[in-house]
Motif scaffolding. Structure first.
Motif, short mmCIF file in Angstrom:
data_model
loop_
_atom_site.label_atom_id
_atom_site.label_comp_id
_atom_site.label_asym_id
_atom_site.label_seq_id
_atom_site.Cartn_x
_atom_site.Cartn_y
_atom_site.Cartn_z
N ALA A 131 0.84 -1.21 0.00
CA ALA A 131 0.00 0.00 0.00
C ALA A 131 0.87 1.26 0.00
CB ALA A 131 -0.94 -0.01 1.20
N ILE A 132 1.98 1.21 0.76
CA ILE A 132 2.90 2.35 0.81
C ILE A 132 3.52 2.56 -0.57
CG2 ILE A 132 5.14 3.12 1.73
CD1 ILE A 132 4.33 1.47 4.33
N SER B 94 2.43 1.81 -3.47
CA SER B 94 1.48 2.30 -4.48
C SER B 94 1.09 3.76 -4.26
CB SER B 94 0.20 1.45 -4.48
OG SER B 94 0.52 0.11 -4.77
N HIS B 95 1.38 4.29 -3.09
CA HIS B 95 0.97 5.67 -2.81
C HIS B 95 1.99 6.65 -3.42
CE1 HIS B 95 -0.34 9.29 -0.84
NE2 HIS B 95 -1.38 8.65 -0.32
N ASP C 291 2.76 9.67 -2.85
CA ASP C 291 3.40 10.68 -2.01
C ASP C 291 4.19 10.10 -0.84
OD1 ASP C 291 2.10 12.39 -3.66
OD2 ASP C 291 0.46 12.83 -2.26
N VAL C 292 4.34 8.79 -0.80
CA VAL C 292 5.03 8.17 0.33
C VAL C 292 6.24 7.38 -0.18
CG1 VAL C 292 4.77 6.70 2.37
CG2 VAL C 292 2.78 7.89 1.44
N GLN D 255 -5.16 0.39 1.53
CA GLN D 255 -4.63 1.47 0.71
C GLN D 255 -5.23 2.81 1.13
OE1 GLN D 255 -4.95 0.39 -3.51
NE2 GLN D 255 -2.88 -0.38 -3.26
N ILE E 13 -3.68 4.17 4.40
CA ILE E 13 -2.42 4.91 4.20
C ILE E 13 -2.74 6.31 3.67
CG2 ILE E 13 -0.34 5.05 2.73
CD1 ILE E 13 0.13 3.03 4.81
N GLY E 14 -3.66 6.36 2.74
CA GLY E 14 -4.03 7.65 2.16
C GLY E 14 -4.55 8.62 3.21
N VAL F 75 -1.60 9.81 5.52
CA VAL F 75 -0.74 10.81 4.89
C VAL F 75 -1.47 12.16 4.82
CG1 VAL F 75 0.50 11.45 2.78
CG2 VAL F 75 0.48 9.06 3.57
#
Lengths: 331, 331, 331, 331
Positions: free
Chosen positions: A18-19, A21-22, A24-25, A282, A285-286, A289
């Motif tokens: 998940a991280i 795919s993000h 901004d991370v 996911q 995480i979003g 952030v």
């Protein structure tokens, strides 16, 4: 956000994906009690392995995701808070209230963005349910029915260390109930059985349980848990109110329907939380952030962990005493 | 079978139609406190009006269907038993246990075929559910969830004489629970609220309630009741076991689906018991006649009425005392 | 209405039950080529057996229901019209257009209430579909998709005398298409196969067919037929328009759902027309009686039989010639 | 695999995201007629902008994904084949058969892995349908019904250059029909209307169409297309055979159900292909990479594009001539 992952086990892997795919991370580092596990996961996602000490000492790291074993959560959370790092901590903070309160005390002294991993709040279907209730789709909410069943019981040795069904499994449902009822819980009543696996009963726990909650304004809520549903992960919520009913239903792999001599057959529900809540991880995480960036509270925080644990403790007491336990809102 | 109908009100009319459609039953007479009502109904179905006394004195009459007002049930049941007539009695026999036990005593001294109007046992979907459980479709039954909601609350004045939600409304669900669990109920716990209509609360009753049952072997059961579901009569049962789950769902007038900008829309559930259980009333007559012919017990009998009332009484006590009530199986 | 039933076979029995249940109709007599069949049915419903001649000569009889074998329909219809009796005639009037036109000629000279047994127009779900279209629920109707499958193919010997799939089976769907499209059919195209039972192909018929219709304003319609659906009677209609879609779905015995290792299973569709259209047969009698009383046209009349037959004939010609057949609206 | 993307428009962006998420593929370069679009997309996914010439000249690049405007497909495909690069080309190769055949000729002289973007073959639900048919779940396949509707019609100017509904829209359904029927198509028949937007008719195209296909062994297939479904993207397939029926149903955002006075309401279908086939685009890249690695044919190739185009051409001819067109299998 430069984020370090502590814990490279099953749930750690889900978070790593998940991280990754993000947009901004950056996965800045991976730590694990078992070093090769950290290395393997770090390599897969173009990161590096590091010790927990290195992570807390690294000023470049903005945040930590605590996905290590339960007994380490509270300590890592406190260290992260003292190091000024944003925190996404897998639930529970601890299995007992005193330890949890200590951790919250540290957080209050070192205020950082702190999210707790109540993944279900991020599930698109439950989010839509919450939104519809908030928007008044069913008028005044009156009753809530939560069905939550795992596909198969954990081994008895796990049960012994899990804190028991209320703290290990139903705590998610207690959090959903709090979130959806959206007002103080006034009382709780619990019954439980060990009818699936006698070994679970011998270990002092149960595998089937039902809880009833009431709120200050008179809303009623039922929760039904089972440790084993042969057809998969059964995760449904029904909210009933003055203007109608909302039902969040199970998800399945496809909507393909077969009709034959035996009837009309559709896919069974997705197998377990990794499948059902893949998208929720996911979105979690979003939200984390975004909360960190916007300096706002995440969807679920440390206090929510404490409250859910209080309910789980009260459920256990109700079970033992065979009566309704009144919850002191001032606690 | 020559059958006399006592009571020509709403439910009496439903029974008259069911009797008329049955090839082996003749509607021999209709009685009602309000003579013109009896006459009108008798005329509609090619029968004759008669007084209750005439009916009990008429040796040509094989059976009576007691659909008069609740306070008269026990007396008519006893008179019918003494007259040697088969009995189909609307529930409840009486609103209190003592009166009910007296009537059962008379029945034990004058054994006749005696069926009690727990109409839901005759609903095709619930019958199929029961059959599937009995045949082992879901393995060992472990939990039961019963949702039962009326479309709109009764007037407060009715509430006062109804015996309260547990005896008037939930008694049907308590009977379903007994029938499906099929083993002694060990404990009961109840909560309730008056959140729909304050007048109901002021009349000393509630409009929303939840009950939890446990059985000797550890099965668990939840019942959820509401006096008002804006979308109609909500009658669902979910049975969960080691090999799967069975869900009896609501019925609706058609299965026509509209898909438009607002989503996919299907009919709401049928409005109330007359619509939902229309078929059940016909099957109830069928079972009664067959039981009488075959000299076997009907699907629901006087003892079932007593047992359900005991549960309703215990629910009320639980509500009052805020604790789980243990049921003495020897009672 | 004093109604005589001609034909005591399978469909005659269905009608007898529907007549018996209707409060305003008396089953005055039953006739059948096979006298004992007429007697048995008459006895069951408190009626008397009679010959066809007696029925037509009996001035007390208001109406006849023609449910005898197909080759007798046209003659009985004409005799009934000449005798001034209202008529409910099973479809088809005849298997060829010329004979059908002759019968209609007699009807025009002896105008009586004459309903044709297109039972599906009385099905509650299709009625609701029609009503929703008429009320503008889907805006302007643009396309129609009709799926219609029998549970099992007829014996090859039946096929030979049936008039073929288009006249024997699809004629119902052609009538539904006409009824729902509600404007002149402009063209028809047909394909067919014999892929279920080679004997059907050898008998000169097919067991699987698809037809496409177009209307004057540009509406399009597809019909799909199969003589064998192992899961039962498959009767669905999808109407699509500018504001949405309506889907009439199959009916099943219960809505009980089982979820287990093999998936989520619901009942298969009802087995055949007797089961699926049981309610339609009752409503058909009701519409017939009401039309007779109110001196209005019934929901389906003799002209509808003629029009559907014209479409079936054109379908056969299209199949033979491999091209779209234009329908002359002036015919 | 080092993959260059040609085309940074709407569909190019979808592919860029799918490429980025694939662990074994690097987005080596992005080209676009409009240079800033290429640069923006390249930056977003850590790649670089390049000209088409640079891409074909770059020996480091293994593969190209052609997502530029339709008229450029055939030329880029040929250049890629000559440069020895694996190809994933958006459909169609060209809008006319001759140009398509030329491109296939080049491919046969320069054999490279070449996949065609028939995205629906990768949709999990249609894959599961195909798999179930192949495994014999419904026995012998007999009929196929394909419903395919776009949410809103394209502007009339687009229609003029699109090649018409058969080549632009139904070509996907014709490919699905070929894929699922899995045997030579013997004949095709088409009807069409312009009943949604008169401007489409004036541009010489239609907005509503139905096609019937037959195969050598007698299987029958219907396709229904509309350019405007107000409720979203309607993509369903029903396969019927000797042992049952399979229905691929629409997907929606959630399975949340609301029940209120207006009925039971669920989400409408996902809005359009980007939403419905999001997962399919990812799986398409996966299949392409795997085919390239394993030196096997991808799930859909250039020949499939040719065959679908032949069917679309024949449909148009059928429409014009009002008759069934026989397809020469030897072509």
């Amino acid at each position: 956000m430069k984020l370090a992952l502590i814990g490279a086990g099953r749930i750690g892997k889900v978070h790593a994906q998940a991280i990754y795919s993000h947009p901004d991370v950056t996965l800045a580092a991976v730590a694990d009690f078992h070093q090769p596990a950290a290395e393997a996961l770090a390599e897969q996602y173009a990161s590096r392995a590091a010790s927990v000490d290195e992570i807390f000492a690294d000023n470049d790291i903005d945040a930590v995701l605590i996905a290590s074993s339960t007994p380490t959560h509270a300590e890592y959370l406190e260290r992260a808070a003292r190091a000024g790092k944003a925190i996404l901590c897998e639930k529970p903070i601890a299995l007992d209230l005193a330890r949890t309160r200590d951790a919250l005390q540290v957080l209050s002294e070192h205020p950082v963005t702190c999210a707790l991993g109540f993944n279900r709040r991020h599930d698109p279907q439950f989010s839509a349910l919450k939104k519809a209730i908030t928007e008044g789709r069913i008028g005044a909410l009156e009753t809530l029915t939560i069905i939550s069943r795992d596909p198969s019981p954990p081994p008895a040795e796990y049960v012994a260390e899990s804190g028991g069904l209320f703290r290990d499994m139903m705590i998610h449902d207690l959090d959903m109930a709090r979130w959806l009822l959206d007002e103080p819980i006034e009382s709780i009543f619990a019954v439980g059985s060990s009818i699936i696996d006698p070994a679970i009963g011998e270990a002092g726990d149960m595998d089937t349980a039902m809880v009833t909650l009431t709120t200050a304004s008179g809303k009623l809520c039922q929760i039904s848990n089972s440790r084993r549903a042969c057809y998969g992960y059964d995760q449904r919520i029904e909210a009933f109110g003055s203007l109608g009913m909302l039902q969040a239903q199970n998800e399945s792999d496809t909507r393909l329907r077969f009709t034959g001599e035996a009837g009309q057959v559709e896919d069974k529900p997705k197998w377990f939380f990794l499948e059902r809540y893949a998208q929720a991880y996911q979105l979690e995480i979003g939200d984390f952030v975004a909360a960190w960036k916007e300096k706002r509270a995440p969807l679920a925080g440390a206090q929510d962990g404490l409250e859910a644990l209080r309910l789980a403790d009260a459920a256990e007491r109700s079970l033992r005493e065979g009566r309704k336990i009144l919850l002191d809102a001032s606690l």
